[in-house]
Structures are given as structure tokens and as C-alpha cells.
Design an enzyme around this catalytic site. Sequence first.
Site, PDB file in Angstrom:
ATOM      1  N   CYS A 101       0.118  -5.013   2.798  1.00 28.96           N
ATOM      2  CA  CYS A 101       0.899  -4.053   3.587  1.00 28.96           C
ATOM      3  C   CYS A 101       0.212  -3.614   4.872  1.00 28.96           C
ATOM      4  O   CYS A 101       0.818  -2.939   5.707  1.00 28.96           O
ATOM      5  CB  CYS A 101       1.190  -2.814   2.734  1.00 28.96           C
ATOM      6  SG  CYS A 101      -0.303  -1.882   2.271  1.00 28.96           S
ATOM      7  N   GLU A 139       7.174  -5.715  -3.134  1.00 30.67           N
ATOM      8  CA  GLU A 139       6.829  -4.307  -2.883  1.00 30.67           C
ATOM      9  C   GLU A 139       5.981  -4.207  -1.630  1.00 30.67           C
ATOM     10  O   GLU A 139       5.124  -5.060  -1.382  1.00 30.67           O
ATOM     11  CB  GLU A 139       6.073  -3.738  -4.089  1.00 30.67           C
ATOM     12  CG  GLU A 139       5.559  -2.329  -3.924  1.00 30.67           C
ATOM     13  CD  GLU A 139       4.104  -2.284  -3.477  1.00 30.67           C
ATOM     14  OE1 GLU A 139       3.649  -1.208  -3.059  1.00 30.67           O
ATOM     15  OE2 GLU A 139       3.429  -3.335  -3.546  1.00 30.67           O
ATOM     16  N   ARG A 183       4.065   8.972  -3.491  1.00 25.67           N
ATOM     17  CA  ARG A 183       3.674   7.689  -2.885  1.00 25.67           C
ATOM     18  C   ARG A 183       4.933   6.831  -2.751  1.00 25.67           C
ATOM     19  O   ARG A 183       5.433   6.283  -3.741  1.00 25.67           O
ATOM     20  CB  ARG A 183       2.632   6.993  -3.746  1.00 25.67           C
ATOM     21  CG  ARG A 183       1.983   5.778  -3.077  1.00 25.67           C
ATOM     22  CD  ARG A 183       0.829   5.278  -3.927  1.00 25.67           C
ATOM     23  NE  ARG A 183       0.123   4.178  -3.338  1.00 25.67           N
ATOM     24  CZ  ARG A 183      -0.836   4.277  -2.425  1.00 25.67           C
ATOM     25  NH1 ARG A 183      -1.182   5.466  -1.980  1.00 25.67           N
ATOM     26  NH2 ARG A 183      -1.451   3.217  -1.950  1.00 25.67           N
ATOM     27  N   ARG A 185       7.234   3.669  -1.654  1.00 28.62           N
ATOM     28  CA  ARG A 185       7.141   2.225  -1.466  1.00 28.62           C
ATOM     29  C   ARG A 185       8.548   1.642  -1.420  1.00 28.62           C
ATOM     30  O   ARG A 185       9.452   2.124  -2.096  1.00 28.62           O
ATOM     31  CB  ARG A 185       6.345   1.551  -2.601  1.00 28.62           C
ATOM     32  CG  ARG A 185       4.848   1.826  -2.551  1.00 28.62           C
ATOM     33  CD  ARG A 185       4.208   1.178  -1.346  1.00 28.62           C
ATOM     34  NE  ARG A 185       2.779   1.363  -1.257  1.00 28.62           N
ATOM     35  CZ  ARG A 185       2.173   2.358  -0.629  1.00 28.62           C
ATOM     36  NH1 ARG A 185       2.902   3.303  -0.041  1.00 28.62           N
ATOM     37  NH2 ARG A 185       0.862   2.436  -0.575  1.00 28.62           N
TER      38      ARG A 185
END
Length: 260
Positions: A101, A139, A183, A185
Amino acid sequence: MIQNNEGRYERSCRLFLSAKRRLIAATIQFFDLFSGIGGFREGLRRAGNFVCVGHCEVDTYADKNYRLLFDTEGEWYCSDARTIEPERMPDFDLLCAGFPCQAFSIAGKREGFADARGTLFFEIARILEAKRPSYFILENVPGLLSHDKGRTFCTILSTLSELGYHVEWKVLNSKDFGVPQARKRVYIVGYLDFRCAGKVLPEPETNGAALVQIRAGSQGKRVYSPKGLSCTLTSQAGGMGGKTGLYDVGVPIKENTKLG
């Protein structure tokens, strides 16, 4: 070209029928690409009836921990996704991939496909084209959606569509699933069977819990109560404010960054 398309179609049919037989037997075989220390694998283990046939991870320390956490005896392994030869891989029904990412995160330089790590998505596409699994779960950080004014995500969706996959995506927050940490995602789910449409991603209720600090201190030493939420795993990342401890309990990180 016609022969290649016919061959691909016939292979897809064979793999789909094989996957259907395994689904009837209540097991789904998956491959863990960019496996890290096994986040996807642990989730599927808890869900039950998933069998891992192999994994790929370039970080030796992450892979060492992965092997300590899971029994990988007899599973197929490759350290670098760029060197994977699909014909040597076992067949599987589901491809899991939390692809790197850093190239899309707001905490980095956001160089996207200009960053070598950003191009690893195309290794996913290469494997999907060759192996034709019935499903995949990808993801990444939410910044993927806005990178290059949406052009990067458009390229990803177009690539997956050209491979014949129906695709859904959604930004999910860990705090809405019983984890004491906020968090976000983005999850991208793909499938060959159009009957899956609209039945994949959850609609969780929002968890409105606040931060509850039980131990003060500098970044990395601060401790939050599981009764509340932690704003991040660690603030020792890059970007503006990285490694500086810019935020206080109860004040959003971005707001404190604006205040300097």
C-alpha cells in the site's frame, strides 16, 4: 486469438466445476499472496472450511513469523510474486492479496504505478488470468480510491473486468468489527459467478466508541484501553507529522496535523 479465448473459456469451466465440487464438500482452497504474517489466513481460519494451498511473501522476517503461526508443511511457496510461474502453482478457488500500500498511502509519496511496489497489482492480474480462481479478495489503503484523481483505481477495475470478473468494493473500518482500533481499509471482492452480486460485502453498524487512554507517554509507549479505540497501530510512519506525536487523546490525527 479465437483459439486462445476458447481455451481460456474451457479452462475456466473446468476450474469452476472443480471449485463447485469443493464448495459442495464445504471447503474452499485459497492462495495467500503478499501474505505478511497471515492476516487473511487467520481470518479465514476463524471462518472455518478454508484450506491454504500456499503463500508468497518477500519479507523474510514476516515469513518467519508466518511459519511460526501456521502449519505450512507441504504448501507451495514463492518468495517474490514477480517470479511466480502460474503453471507451477496448485489450483485454488480463492486468491487473497493485501498488495503493498505504500505507493498509494497518504503517509507516503503516493507515486502509484511509478513506484515498483505499486506495480505489484499487475502480478495479481497475471495470476488471475492464468489460474482463473472463482473468487479473489484484495485489500489496500483507502487512498487507493483517490490516487491520481481516481485514475489508478479505474485502471485496476478495468483490468479486473477485462479478465472477466465481477467486482465489488467497500471501505471497512476495523472498529466496526469488534477490534479496539480505528483502521480503514478498502476491500475489493471479485467473482466469476454473477449470482454472487450484492451478497458479498457486509453492512456493519458503526462503532461510535471514543479513545480511552490508560497509559500516557510518547509515541510507541502510549496504551489505549480495549473498551475504547486506538487511532492507529503506530504513529511512527512517514508523511507530515510522522514520528512526532502530533495528536492528543480524543483529538483526530488529521486535525492536530492541521494545527501543527
